[in-house]
Scaffold this motif. Sequence first.
Motif, PDB file in Angstrom:
ATOM      1  N   MET A  12       0.857  -1.190   0.000  1.00 22.99           N
ATOM      2  CA  MET A  12       0.000   0.000   0.000  1.00 22.99           C
ATOM      3  C   MET A  12       0.891   1.237   0.000  1.00 22.99           C
ATOM      4  N   SER A  13       0.774   2.063  -1.041  1.00 22.27           N
ATOM      5  CA  SER A  13       1.624   3.256  -1.138  1.00 22.27           C
ATOM      6  C   SER A  13       1.168   4.327  -0.143  1.00 22.27           C
ATOM      7  N   GLY A  14       2.014   5.328   0.034  1.00 23.39           N
ATOM      8  CA  GLY A  14       1.655   6.446   0.906  1.00 23.39           C
ATOM      9  C   GLY A  14       0.392   7.153   0.428  1.00 23.39           C
ATOM     10  N   LEU A  15       0.262   7.252  -0.916  1.00 23.59           N
ATOM     11  CA  LEU A  15      -0.923   7.929  -1.476  1.00 23.59           C
ATOM     12  C   LEU A  15      -2.194   7.124  -1.200  1.00 23.59           C
ATOM     13  N   GLU A  16      -2.086   5.804  -1.291  1.00 20.48           N
ATOM     14  CA  GLU A  16      -3.248   4.952  -0.997  1.00 20.48           C
ATOM     15  C   GLU A  16      -3.626   5.053   0.477  1.00 20.48           C
ATOM     16  N   LEU A  17      -2.603   5.117   1.343  1.00 18.85           N
ATOM     17  CA  LEU A  17      -2.873   5.288   2.782  1.00 18.85           C
ATOM     18  C   LEU A  17      -3.572   6.624   3.029  1.00 18.85           C
ATOM     19  N   HIS A  18      -3.103   7.669   2.342  1.00 24.02           N
ATOM     20  CA  HIS A  18      -3.719   8.992   2.473  1.00 24.02           C
ATOM     21  C   HIS A  18      -5.207   8.925   2.115  1.00 24.02           C
ATOM     22  N   GLU A  19      -5.524   8.233   1.019  1.00 23.53           N
ATOM     23  CA  GLU A  19      -6.922   8.091   0.591  1.00 23.53           C
ATOM     24  C   GLU A  19      -7.747   7.347   1.638  1.00 23.53           C
ATOM     25  N   LYS A  20      -7.178   6.286   2.212  1.00 23.70           N
ATOM     26  CA  LYS A  20      -7.888   5.510   3.240  1.00 23.70           C
ATOM     27  C   LYS A  20      -8.131   6.369   4.482  1.00 23.70           C
ATOM     28  N   LEU A  21      -7.113   7.122   4.886  1.00 25.19           N
ATOM     29  CA  LEU A  21      -7.245   7.986   6.073  1.00 25.19           C
ATOM     30  C   LEU A  21      -8.306   9.055   5.841  1.00 25.19           C
ATOM     31  N   ASP A  22      -8.307   9.573   4.613  1.00 28.79           N
ATOM     32  CA  ASP A  22      -9.302  10.578   4.224  1.00 28.79           C
ATOM     33  C   ASP A  22     -10.720  10.007   4.373  1.00 28.79           C
ATOM     34  N   ALA A  23     -10.889   8.776   3.887  1.00 26.58           N
ATOM     35  CA  ALA A  23     -12.196   8.109   3.961  1.00 26.58           C
ATOM     36  C   ALA A  23     -12.602   7.855   5.411  1.00 26.58           C
ATOM     37  N   LEU A  24     -11.610   7.672   6.299  1.00 26.59           N
ATOM     38  CA  LEU A  24     -11.886   7.442   7.721  1.00 26.59           C
ATOM     39  C   LEU A  24     -12.140   8.744   8.477  1.00 26.59           C
ATOM     40  N   GLY A  25     -11.985   9.886   7.769  1.00 27.81           N
ATOM     41  CA  GLY A  25     -12.207  11.183   8.406  1.00 27.81           C
ATOM     42  C   GLY A  25     -11.029  11.661   9.246  1.00 27.81           C
ATOM     43  N   SER A  26      -9.846  11.097   8.987  1.00 29.19           N
ATOM     44  CA  SER A  26      -8.651  11.502   9.749  1.00 29.19           C
ATOM     45  C   SER A  26      -8.275  12.939   9.413  1.00 29.19           C
ATOM     46  N   ARG A  27      -7.902  13.688  10.452  1.00 26.57           N
ATOM     47  CA  ARG A  27      -7.476  15.077  10.223  1.00 26.57           C
ATOM     48  C   ARG A  27      -5.997  15.279  10.556  1.00 26.57           C
ATOM     49  N   LEU A  28      -5.293  14.175  10.686  1.00 25.99           N
ATOM     50  CA  LEU A  28      -3.868  14.246  11.026  1.00 25.99           C
ATOM     51  C   LEU A  28      -3.102  14.847   9.844  1.00 25.99           C
ATOM     52  N   PRO A  29      -2.386  15.962  10.040  1.00 23.63           N
ATOM     53  CA  PRO A  29      -1.627  16.548   8.924  1.00 23.63           C
ATOM     54  C   PRO A  29      -0.577  15.559   8.394  1.00 23.63           C
ATOM     55  N   ILE A  30      -0.454  15.506   7.066  1.00 24.96           N
ATOM     56  CA  ILE A  30       0.466  14.552   6.439  1.00 24.96           C
ATOM     57  C   ILE A  30       1.559  15.287   5.674  1.00 24.96           C
ATOM     58  N   ILE A  31       2.816  14.875   5.924  1.00 27.47           N
ATOM     59  CA  ILE A  31       3.954  15.362   5.127  1.00 27.47           C
ATOM     60  C   ILE A  31       4.458  14.161   4.330  1.00 27.47           C
ATOM     61  N   PHE A  32       4.415  14.273   3.008  1.00 25.59           N
ATOM     62  CA  PHE A  32       4.908  13.192   2.156  1.00 25.59           C
ATOM     63  C   PHE A  32       6.404  13.346   1.915  1.00 25.59           C
ATOM     64  N   ILE A  33       7.113  12.202   1.941  1.00 23.79           N
ATOM     65  CA  ILE A  33       8.527  12.181   1.543  1.00 23.79           C
ATOM     66  C   ILE A  33       8.564  11.570   0.143  1.00 23.79           C
ATOM     67  N   THR A  34       9.112  12.316  -0.792  1.00 25.63           N
ATOM     68  CA  THR A  34       9.065  11.871  -2.190  1.00 25.63           C
ATOM     69  C   THR A  34      10.447  11.805  -2.817  1.00 25.63           C
ATOM     70  N   GLY A  35      10.550  10.896  -3.795  1.00 24.86           N
ATOM     71  CA  GLY A  35      11.715  10.902  -4.674  1.00 24.86           C
ATOM     72  C   GLY A  35      11.433  11.918  -5.770  1.00 24.86           C
ATOM     73  N   HIS A  36      12.423  12.241  -6.574  1.00 30.52           N
ATOM     74  CA  HIS A  36      12.269  13.290  -7.595  1.00 30.52           C
ATOM     75  C   HIS A  36      11.102  13.007  -8.545  1.00 30.52           C
ATOM     76  N   GLY A  37      10.963  11.763  -8.965  1.00 28.15           N
ATOM     77  CA  GLY A  37       9.916  11.426  -9.932  1.00 28.15           C
ATOM     78  C   GLY A  37       8.509  11.446  -9.363  1.00 28.15           C
ATOM     79  N   ASP A  38       8.404  11.535  -8.039  1.00 25.91           N
ATOM     80  CA  ASP A  38       7.080  11.469  -7.399  1.00 25.91           C
ATOM     81  C   ASP A  38       6.450  12.841  -7.149  1.00 25.91           C
ATOM     82  N   VAL A  39       7.139  13.902  -7.537  1.00 21.08           N
ATOM     83  CA  VAL A  39       6.633  15.246  -7.234  1.00 21.08           C
ATOM     84  C   VAL A  39       5.214  15.490  -7.776  1.00 21.08           C
TER      85      VAL A  39
END
Length: 202
Positions: free
Chosen positions: A62-89
Amino acid sequence: MSELRQTIFVVDDDEAMRDSMTWLLEGEGYQVACFASAAEFLGARSDEMRGCLVLDVRMPEMSGLELHEKLDALGSRLPIIFITGHGDVPMAVAALQRGACDFIEKPFHNADLLSRIERALELDTEIAARRQRDDAISHRLEQLTQREREVMKLVVAGKLNKQIADELEISMKTVEAHRARVMEKMGVRTLAELVKAVMTVN
């Protein structure tokens, strides 16, 4: 800070990255909790969590983006900082548009990460204060009788006492009494404060 201490939740499948993050953040006095996968974090997650989430974009299963979507669906309000490689911008930018707090590209300077975390924790504090205020308003609304709710709805819609009396087929005196009780129960002094309170939770 609220009663619940803010924690930096690090979700990254790279053990070396988790270790260096823990060393850096604990060295700055933060409370840190690390997870090797998105599923592991989801298993431990609760609505009471306070702090922020430092999340790797690319992870197996499960990628970070997929986790973000799941958390969003759960109503989570925890601020998220993504760590990305250059190609993921581009993906990280899309995540920002969907409500993520920030992203940082690898390799990054520790100072950059720390300043982003500080901002995310400030945002978390604001979110918690807003939630507390909204809960208090919702609780006050629950104390209103059915008739008080009807009067309040018309007051907020800008109706005059006479119009409310006509619409509800009650006397002006009764409208005034209900209106006074609404103001008292809602803990507001002016019509503007009442409108603001009702808009906050609607």
